[in-house]
Design a protein around this motif. Structure first.
Motif, PDB file in Angstrom:
ATOM      1  N   ALA A  42      32.784  11.592  30.931  1.00 54.40           N
ATOM      2  CA  ALA A  42      32.845  10.135  30.805  1.00 54.40           C
ATOM      3  C   ALA A  42      31.734   9.430  31.568  1.00 54.40           C
ATOM      4  CB  ALA A  42      34.197   9.628  31.317  1.00 54.40           C
ATOM      5  N   ILE A  43      30.923  10.158  32.333  1.00 51.80           N
ATOM      6  CA  ILE A  43      29.896   9.525  33.168  1.00 51.80           C
ATOM      7  C   ILE A  43      28.937   8.686  32.333  1.00 51.80           C
ATOM      8  CG2 ILE A  43      27.862  10.011  34.583  1.00 51.80           C
ATOM      9  CD1 ILE A  43      30.439  10.258  36.126  1.00 51.80           C
ATOM     10  N   ASN A  44      28.505   9.213  31.197  1.00 54.10           N
ATOM     11  CA  ASN A  44      27.575   8.465  30.339  1.00 54.10           C
ATOM     12  C   ASN A  44      28.195   7.151  29.881  1.00 54.10           C
ATOM     13  OD1 ASN A  44      25.097   8.277  28.727  1.00 54.10           O
ATOM     14  ND2 ASN A  44      26.470   8.516  26.978  1.00 54.10           N
ATOM     15  N   THR A  45      29.450   7.192  29.441  1.00 57.45           N
ATOM     16  CA  THR A  45      30.144   5.985  28.983  1.00 57.45           C
ATOM     17  C   THR A  45      30.356   5.002  30.126  1.00 57.45           C
ATOM     18  OG1 THR A  45      31.278   7.237  27.255  1.00 57.45           O
ATOM     19  CG2 THR A  45      32.265   5.136  27.901  1.00 57.45           C
ATOM     20  N   TRP A  59      28.490   8.294  42.144  1.00 54.04           N
ATOM     21  CA  TRP A  59      29.464   8.228  43.231  1.00 54.04           C
ATOM     22  C   TRP A  59      30.902   8.323  42.727  1.00 54.04           C
ATOM     23  CZ3 TRP A  59      29.121   8.701  48.331  1.00 54.04           C
ATOM     24  CH2 TRP A  59      27.847   8.639  48.897  1.00 54.04           C
ATOM     25  N   VAL A  60      31.123   8.141  41.427  1.00 54.40           N
ATOM     26  CA  VAL A  60      32.454   8.366  40.858  1.00 54.40           C
ATOM     27  C   VAL A  60      32.866   9.819  41.086  1.00 54.40           C
ATOM     28  CG1 VAL A  60      33.779   8.432  38.705  1.00 54.40           C
ATOM     29  CG2 VAL A  60      32.234   6.516  39.161  1.00 54.40           C
ATOM     30  N   SER A  61      31.910  10.739  40.990  1.00 49.93           N
ATOM     31  CA  SER A  61      32.179  12.149  41.271  1.00 49.93           C
ATOM     32  C   SER A  61      31.977  12.481  42.736  1.00 49.93           C
ATOM     33  CB  SER A  61      31.260  13.033  40.412  1.00 49.93           C
ATOM     34  OG  SER A  61      31.580  12.922  39.048  1.00 49.93           O
ATOM     35  N   THR A  62      30.870  11.996  43.315  1.00 47.09           N
ATOM     36  CA  THR A  62      30.540  12.335  44.694  1.00 47.09           C
ATOM     37  C   THR A  62      31.566  11.792  45.676  1.00 47.09           C
ATOM     38  OG1 THR A  62      28.180  12.363  44.150  1.00 47.09           O
ATOM     39  CG2 THR A  62      28.759  12.149  46.468  1.00 47.09           C
ATOM     40  N   PHE A 294      27.442  18.078  36.527  1.00 48.88           N
ATOM     41  CA  PHE A 294      27.286  16.638  36.380  1.00 48.88           C
ATOM     42  C   PHE A 294      26.230  16.321  35.321  1.00 48.88           C
ATOM     43  CE2 PHE A 294      25.113  12.691  37.649  1.00 48.88           C
ATOM     44  CZ  PHE A 294      26.179  11.809  37.710  1.00 48.88           C
ATOM     45  N   LEU A 295      25.187  17.166  35.227  1.00 48.74           N
ATOM     46  CA  LEU A 295      24.058  16.886  34.341  1.00 48.74           C
ATOM     47  C   LEU A 295      24.265  17.359  32.898  1.00 48.74           C
ATOM     48  CD1 LEU A 295      21.030  17.867  36.635  1.00 48.74           C
ATOM     49  CD2 LEU A 295      21.965  15.592  36.208  1.00 48.74           C
ATOM     50  N   ILE A 296      24.947  18.482  32.708  1.00 50.13           N
ATOM     51  CA  ILE A 296      25.028  19.077  31.371  1.00 50.13           C
ATOM     52  C   ILE A 296      25.666  18.128  30.347  1.00 50.13           C
ATOM     53  CG2 ILE A 296      26.049  20.951  30.010  1.00 50.13           C
ATOM     54  CD1 ILE A 296      25.588  22.783  32.442  1.00 50.13           C
ATOM     55  N   PRO A 297      26.812  17.495  30.633  1.00 53.67           N
ATOM     56  CA  PRO A 297      27.352  16.550  29.651  1.00 53.67           C
ATOM     57  C   PRO A 297      26.409  15.378  29.380  1.00 53.67           C
ATOM     58  CG  PRO A 297      29.006  17.079  31.322  1.00 53.67           C
ATOM     59  CD  PRO A 297      27.710  17.621  31.812  1.00 53.67           C
ATOM     60  N   LEU A 298      25.671  14.931  30.416  1.00 59.38           N
ATOM     61  CA  LEU A 298      24.701  13.850  30.210  1.00 59.38           C
ATOM     62  C   LEU A 298      23.614  14.279  29.240  1.00 59.38           C
ATOM     63  CD1 LEU A 298      24.025  12.206  33.706  1.00 59.38           C
ATOM     64  CD2 LEU A 298      24.952  11.112  31.661  1.00 59.38           C
ATOM     65  N   TYR A 299      23.133  15.511  29.371  1.00 62.10           N
ATOM     66  CA  TYR A 299      22.109  16.011  28.450  1.00 62.10           C
ATOM     67  C   TYR A 299      22.618  15.975  27.011  1.00 62.10           C
ATOM     68  CZ  TYR A 299      19.578  19.398  25.636  1.00 62.10           C
ATOM     69  OH  TYR A 299      18.917  20.012  24.596  1.00 62.10           O
ATOM     70  N   TYR A 300      23.822  16.491  26.799  1.00 61.05           N
ATOM     71  CA  TYR A 300      24.365  16.526  25.441  1.00 61.05           C
ATOM     72  C   TYR A 300      24.502  15.123  24.847  1.00 61.05           C
ATOM     73  CZ  TYR A 300      25.599  21.502  25.749  1.00 61.05           C
ATOM     74  OH  TYR A 300      25.557  22.870  25.844  1.00 61.05           O
ATOM     75  N   GLN A 301      24.904  14.166  25.672  1.00 60.64           N
ATOM     76  CA  GLN A 301      25.160  12.824  25.147  1.00 60.64           C
ATOM     77  C   GLN A 301      23.897  11.982  25.046  1.00 60.64           C
ATOM     78  OE1 GLN A 301      29.069  11.089  26.757  1.00 60.64           O
ATOM     79  NE2 GLN A 301      28.817  12.874  28.063  1.00 60.64           N
TER      80      GLN A 301
END
Length: 510
Positions: A42-45, A59-62, A294-301
């Motif tokens: 959901a980070i991208n959204t 920071w939502v994750s961190t 953290f990065l892999i879903p961002l790459y896909y989206q």
């Protein structure tokens, strides 16, 4: 005179009481595990909906992971002071309050604050639940019980991204938090009815000074690290001052802990070479893995234009690999010692990570899926055996403190890795797309662009992701150095290296 055989004297595997306790623990722990894996897709959204930068939204994750690290050392003291049943119920309640408020968040800043609140509850659910379960099962059944109870826990990393993607795409991102509420309510009701009542016992004195030094120190250091991309680099006052202040507080904590009778983290454990090697391996591993996840879903989206649901489905091979390898790695560790298993796991991890350094705008999904399977297999082989190595060489009475220390190191490593790789990605984007308003501007432009506009900049953005994954691979290379010092032989005495149930569950949750 009658005699009974050992088989007759052995307790039944799952009696009614233990079955009920297991159900309660599974409900609570699966809820907390799913929450960790739901959020990444959901980070991208979240970044797009709140119109905020990557440096802020990470920071939502961190913040959540730092909150977990803060409360883990409080769990043992709180369990003795208030009772494990009461602590477990209160932890789930606090987690639910944080979940409800996170779902209702109106800004990135409010969401980050509520996620920290959620983490303060979530960090105690796992160790408190495992303590209750291990006491109920006893030493004769805990290994087999954990083998069965651990199965639904292992499904979290597989189901979480898929469920999170579906909720983000077809319902609302708010439901990745609201979905915890019905599960948590059922868990609280079941806990009230099924968990045995326990009385508080005299507790060790809580190291309040250590807590007031370590938690703000970690938060200040990670905040400064995250600010380096937004404030002009590591030399800027906005980044350098909090980093130096954080390091000063952490250093003061180490000095204090070395002199304290009941420190928050027993730094004297690190006089043991294997404990130090296991901790360094765990820290490096966690920094690379949490940052990469953290990065892999961002790459896909962002680069491939995939929906959150499709990104979640594409993450499944990693969870499958971890689920396959963890029981195999456990058996191999008992037979050959943890050193060889951890080195093999890090090799698989590095091979999978190198696959992601080659990402482009049209990289084969078969290659990406294979890389993620390798990463999952490597996680399963490196995570628990590195902790097991520490337990082989310390006294049984030190295991609780070692478990606490290793879990804090794992969470802190993950939070630092997430912050570091988000900074690196922003810098890489800025260098390739200088026309955008910084790296986060480039990411935001790609998030909101049409398919044709995204295609024009996708190769440069993909190259930025690939370069950032090289940093994750470099951190994994560093992990090989302490891993070479881990034992490569079987435990000397059976039972001395038994991994506490709390540690098993924490490793599965990661």
């Amino acid at each position: 005179m009658s005699t009974s055989s050992p088989a007759a004297a052995a307790p039944k595997m799952f009696d009614r009481t233990l079955t009920g306790i297991s159900v309660v623990v599974i409900l609570g722990t699966v809820m907390s595990i799913l929450d960790t894996t739901l959020v990444n897709v959901a980070i991208n959204t979240l970044s797009r909906d709140f119109n905020t930068s990557l440096a802020t939204i990470q920071w939502v994750s961190t913040g959540y992971m730092l909150a977990l690290a803060t409360v883990i050392p409080l769990t043992g003291w709180a369990a003795d002071r208030f009772g494990t049943k009461r602590l477990y119920i209160v932890s789930i309640g606090l987690f639910l309050v944080g979940s409800a408020l996170s779902g209702a968040a109106w800004s990135a800043e409010s969401l980050i604050f509520f996620r920290i609140l959620q983490g303060l509850g979530g960090g105690m659910i796992m160790p408190a639940g495992m303590t209750i379960l291990s006491r109920a099962a006893g030493p004769q059944r805990i290994g087999r019980v954990m083998g069965i109870v651990g199965v639904p826990m292992l499904m979290g990393p597989i189901i979480g991204p898929i469920l999170g993607g579906w909720l983000v795409d077809d319902v609302s991102w708010r439901w990745i938090f609201y979905v915890n509420i019905p599960v948590g309510v059922v868990a609280i009701i079941a806990a009230l009815r099924l968990l045995p009542r326990d009385e508080p016992a005299p507790a060790e004195r809580l190291d309040w000074l250590g807590l007031l030094l370590l938690s703000p120190g970690l938060a200040a250091f990670v905040y400064g690290l995250a600010e380096t991309s937004a404030s002009g680099g590591i030399g800027s006052a906005k980044a350098l001052v909090p980093m130096l202040a954080g390091l000063a507080l952490i250093t003061t904590f180490i000095v204090h802990a070395a002199r304290s009778a009941w420190p928050l983290i027993d730094v004297r454990l690190y006089r043991n070479r294997t404990m130090s090697a296991a901790s360094a391996t765990t820290f490096s591993f966690a920094a690379a893995m949490f940052g990469a996840m953290f990065l892999i879903p961002l790459y896909y989206q962002v680069v491939r234009g995939q929906s959150a649901l499709h990104a979640g489905l594409l993450l499944a091979p990693q969870g499958v690999g971890a689920a396959i390898m963890m029981p195999i790695a456990g058996k191999l560790t008992d037979q050959t010692g943890p050193g060889r298993v951890v080195l093999g796991g890090l090799t698989l991890l590095l091979a999978g990570m190198i696959g992601f350094t080659q990402v482009g705008a049209d990289t084969s999904y078969w290659l990406l899926g294979s890389s993620q399977l390798l990463v999952g297999l490597g996680m399963g082989a490196a995570m628990m055996p590195s902790m097991t190595a520490a337990y082989q060489t310390i006294q049984r009475h030190q295991m609780a403190r070692a478990t606490t220390a290793l879990n804090i190191i794992q969470r802190v490593g993950g939070s630092i890795g997430t912050a570091l790789l988000s900074v690196v990605l922003a810098h890489q984007l800025s260098s390739r797309l200088p026309a955008a308003a910084g790296g986060d501007g480039a990411l935001g432009a790609a998030q909101n662009a049409s398919a044709s506009a995204r295609a024009a900049v996708a190769p440069q953005i993909a190259d930025a992701f690939g370069s950032t994954f090289w940093w994750a691979a470099a951190i994994l290379v560093v992990a090989f150095i302490p891993a070479l010092m881990l034992p490569r032989h079987k435990p000397q005495a059976a039972g001395e290296a038994d991994v506490p149930a709390e540690a098993q569950a924490e490793a599965i949750a990661a």
